[in-house]
Motif scaffolding. Structure first.
Motif, PDB file in Angstrom:
ATOM      1  N   GLY A  19     -22.508 -34.135  -9.008  1.00 49.85           N
ATOM      2  CA  GLY A  19     -22.441 -33.020  -8.071  1.00 49.85           C
ATOM      3  C   GLY A  19     -21.032 -32.563  -7.743  1.00 49.85           C
ATOM      4  N   VAL A  20     -20.007 -33.091  -8.426  1.00 46.93           N
ATOM      5  CA  VAL A  20     -18.626 -32.705  -8.165  1.00 46.93           C
ATOM      6  C   VAL A  20     -18.399 -31.284  -8.667  1.00 46.93           C
ATOM      7  CG1 VAL A  20     -16.201 -33.208  -8.630  1.00 46.93           C
ATOM      8  CG2 VAL A  20     -17.829 -35.085  -8.305  1.00 46.93           C
ATOM      9  N   THR A  21     -17.846 -30.436  -7.839  1.00 41.55           N
ATOM     10  CA  THR A  21     -17.529 -29.065  -8.229  1.00 41.55           C
ATOM     11  C   THR A  21     -16.103 -28.735  -7.835  1.00 41.55           C
ATOM     12  OG1 THR A  21     -18.388 -28.198  -6.139  1.00 41.55           O
ATOM     13  CG2 THR A  21     -19.926 -28.294  -7.991  1.00 41.55           C
ATOM     14  N   LEU A  22     -15.540 -27.739  -8.482  1.00 42.79           N
ATOM     15  CA  LEU A  22     -14.188 -27.311  -8.140  1.00 42.79           C
ATOM     16  C   LEU A  22     -14.151 -26.721  -6.736  1.00 42.79           C
ATOM     17  CD1 LEU A  22     -12.689 -25.484 -11.239  1.00 42.79           C
ATOM     18  CD2 LEU A  22     -12.440 -27.855 -10.573  1.00 42.79           C
ATOM     19  N   PRO A  23     -13.038 -26.900  -6.034  1.00 37.11           N
ATOM     20  CA  PRO A  23     -12.880 -26.230  -4.737  1.00 37.11           C
ATOM     21  C   PRO A  23     -12.923 -24.713  -4.905  1.00 37.11           C
ATOM     22  CG  PRO A  23     -11.181 -27.906  -5.055  1.00 37.11           C
ATOM     23  CD  PRO A  23     -11.876 -27.742  -6.375  1.00 37.11           C
ATOM     24  N   ALA A  31     -21.255 -20.369 -18.241  1.00 36.07           N
ATOM     25  CA  ALA A  31     -20.413 -21.561 -18.170  1.00 36.07           C
ATOM     26  C   ALA A  31     -19.999 -22.012 -19.564  1.00 36.07           C
ATOM     27  CB  ALA A  31     -21.161 -22.682 -17.449  1.00 36.07           C
ATOM     28  N   GLY A  32     -18.876 -22.692 -19.639  1.00 33.34           N
ATOM     29  CA  GLY A  32     -18.387 -23.217 -20.910  1.00 33.34           C
ATOM     30  C   GLY A  32     -17.055 -23.925 -20.763  1.00 33.34           C
ATOM     31  N   ARG A  64     -18.513 -24.476 -13.075  1.00 35.84           N
ATOM     32  CA  ARG A  64     -19.671 -23.600 -12.897  1.00 35.84           C
ATOM     33  C   ARG A  64     -19.225 -22.249 -12.340  1.00 35.84           C
ATOM     34  NH1 ARG A  64     -21.539 -28.752 -11.614  1.00 35.84           N
ATOM     35  NH2 ARG A  64     -23.407 -29.403 -12.763  1.00 35.84           N
ATOM     36  N   PRO A  65     -19.714 -21.150 -12.921  1.00 32.24           N
ATOM     37  CA  PRO A  65     -19.332 -19.824 -12.425  1.00 32.24           C
ATOM     38  C   PRO A  65     -19.763 -19.616 -10.974  1.00 32.24           C
ATOM     39  CG  PRO A  65     -20.322 -19.671 -14.613  1.00 32.24           C
ATOM     40  CD  PRO A  65     -20.563 -21.070 -14.132  1.00 32.24           C
ATOM     41  N   PRO A 117     -20.113 -16.380  -8.302  1.00 32.05           N
ATOM     42  CA  PRO A 117     -20.096 -14.908  -8.319  1.00 32.05           C
ATOM     43  C   PRO A 117     -18.829 -14.340  -7.685  1.00 32.05           C
ATOM     44  CG  PRO A 117     -22.264 -15.699  -7.682  1.00 32.05           C
ATOM     45  CD  PRO A 117     -21.375 -16.913  -7.728  1.00 32.05           C
ATOM     46  N   GLY A 118     -18.174 -13.449  -8.421  1.00 35.19           N
ATOM     47  CA  GLY A 118     -16.984 -12.773  -7.916  1.00 35.19           C
ATOM     48  C   GLY A 118     -15.711 -13.589  -7.941  1.00 35.19           C
ATOM     49  N   ALA A 119     -15.780 -14.840  -8.385  1.00 35.55           N
ATOM     50  CA  ALA A 119     -14.601 -15.716  -8.335  1.00 35.55           C
ATOM     51  C   ALA A 119     -13.757 -15.594  -9.594  1.00 35.55           C
ATOM     52  CB  ALA A 119     -15.026 -17.162  -8.144  1.00 35.55           C
ATOM     53  N   LEU A 120     -12.487 -15.929  -9.459  1.00 37.12           N
ATOM     54  CA  LEU A 120     -11.576 -16.126 -10.579  1.00 37.12           C
ATOM     55  C   LEU A 120     -11.126 -17.581 -10.557  1.00 37.12           C
ATOM     56  CD1 LEU A 120      -9.475 -12.856 -10.230  1.00 37.12           C
ATOM     57  CD2 LEU A 120     -11.171 -13.343 -12.003  1.00 37.12           C
ATOM     58  N   VAL A 121     -10.968 -18.169 -11.737  1.00 37.77           N
ATOM     59  CA  VAL A 121     -10.561 -19.565 -11.857  1.00 37.77           C
ATOM     60  C   VAL A 121      -9.046 -19.621 -12.019  1.00 37.77           C
ATOM     61  CG1 VAL A 121     -10.836 -21.701 -13.172  1.00 37.77           C
ATOM     62  CG2 VAL A 121     -12.756 -20.116 -12.955  1.00 37.77           C
ATOM     63  N   ILE A 122      -8.416 -20.546 -11.281  1.00 28.72           N
ATOM     64  CA  ILE A 122      -6.961 -20.697 -11.308  1.00 28.72           C
ATOM     65  C   ILE A 122      -6.623 -22.098 -11.780  1.00 28.72           C
ATOM     66  CG2 ILE A 122      -4.820 -20.490  -9.990  1.00 28.72           C
ATOM     67  CD1 ILE A 122      -6.566 -17.923 -10.009  1.00 28.72           C
ATOM     68  N   ASN A 123      -5.647 -22.212 -12.673  1.00 29.17           N
ATOM     69  CA  ASN A 123      -5.124 -23.541 -13.001  1.00 29.17           C
ATOM     70  C   ASN A 123      -3.624 -23.468 -13.241  1.00 29.17           C
ATOM     71  OD1 ASN A 123      -6.108 -22.446 -15.843  1.00 29.17           O
ATOM     72  ND2 ASN A 123      -4.636 -24.075 -16.295  1.00 29.17           N
TER      73      ASN A 123
END
Length: 346
Positions: free
Chosen positions: A33-37, A233-234, A247-248, A250-256
């Motif tokens: 159940g761990v997800t990105l902040p 997802a991928g 996991r996608p 809605p409306g979010a952008l992923v930052i790293n």
């Protein structure tokens, strides 16, 4: 150049895309159940509410320290802007092969090119993707002429998307700096002033995703990445020795964060290994905007992040162009490239 987007759907995975068992992805990952902040940037945090701004900056730094990846919402890049460019890019990949052929190239100096697999192939096996690599900022009339004229929406939608994401990236860098106790403008100038690059990665459905990979495990070579991954997802990020599916939202952008962020912060914010897996049902397309230093920029741990007694400098100083050469030599391997710049205790 043999592109996946030009081929008829495959009934099986061709041998050249099949990885040995030890290099394949675990597709059914139990991540407990761990997800990105997910960080809500709140437009108020960017317009005068100092307390809220400080809380958002602290959230970003905490997410960076815990995961190296996070997602942002209420980020100011309009959904119409994101969707507009994603639709235009999808139309480009769907064009007839003869219209895409002029853009196919392995020449990495070109400001716009179409290719397949990856320049960091480790061996003979190919990765299950086609991609566009392009320079996208600053947007000038000369640069735009290198972008494809078809579909007709491509140039204006890319320009609009590029400007909006560039503004978001500068906002994020200011918040990162403030969250670390650095001056708000610390990352401005040469550290983030290189030509902004973009990778548009296109992963067609794969008949057996358990046999192949979309993109190799790697860390990014630059400072900061802003990713639109859409609703498929991928992306997987390494977390505590396991692969965590991003996991996608809605409306979010992923930052790293990239290697340069890890080096400048003396390891406080790490560049985290990530990869892409495929699926058998839907095409997946991700759009990664890469914030780069200038090639002549001198990079090393910020003095504010170093304490000779408790936290000595972990990396030597270098010019960014030297890092780029080492990155390609190491074929994007995290440990191999960083080893070239680490300071080892006697």
């Amino acid at each position: 150049m043999e592109l996946l987007c030009n081929a008829r759907p495959h009934a099986s995975v061709p041998d050249r895309y099949v990885f040995p068992p030890e290099k394949r992805a675990v597709l059914q990952l139990d991540d407990d159940g761990v997800t990105l902040p997910v960080v809500d940037l709140h437009r108020a945090a960017l317009s005068g509410d100092d307390g809220l701004r400080q809380r958002v900056a602290a959230e970003i730094v905490r997410a960076g320290k815990d995961f190296g990846f996070f997602q942002v919402v209420n980020h100011g890049v309009g959904e119409d802007v994101v969707r507009g460019f994603r639709d235009a890019a999808s139309e480009f990949f769907a064009m007839p092969a003869e219209k895409k052929l002029p853009y196919c190239s392995s020449d990495q100096s070109k400001p716009f090119r179409l290719a397949t697999s990856t320049t960091y192939d480790r061996g003979e096996t190919r990765y299950w993707l086609d991609y566009l690599k392009l320079q996208c900022h600053p947007v000038t009339d000369e640069l735009v002429q290198h972008w494809p004229a078809e579909p007709t929406s491509f140039r204006p939608r890319l320009a609009e998307f590029s400007e909006a994401v560039h503004d978001l990236a500068q906002t994020l860098l200011r918040l990162v700096a403030e969250g670390l106790g650095l001056s708000a403008g610390f990352f401005a100038g040469d550290l983030s002033g290189g030509d902004t690059q973009m990778n548009v990665n296109y992963y067609p459905p794969c008949p057996d995703p358990s046999l192949t990979l979309g993109l190799l495990p790697h860390c990014d070579r630059h400072l900061l990445t802003v990713l639109s991954q859409g609703d498929v997802a991928g992306l997987q990020a390494r977390h505590i020795g396991r692969w965590l599916l991003v996991r996608p939202v809605p409306g979010a952008l992923v930052i790293n964060f990239g290697h340069q962020m890890e080096i400048v912060t003396n390891g406080a914010l790490a560049s985290v290994e990530h990869r892409a897996v495929t699926n058998s049902d839907r095409t997946r397309m991700s759009v990664a905007t890469l914030i780069m230093p200038k090639m002549e920029c001198r990079i090393g741990p910020a003095p504010e992040m170093v304490d000779e007694a408790t936290n000595p400098a972990k990396f030597r100083e270098f010019v960014f162009s030297e890092f780029m050469e080492a990155y390609y030599t190491a074929a994007a391997s995290r440990e191999d490239v960083l080893e070239s710049f680490r300071i080892h205790e006697n």
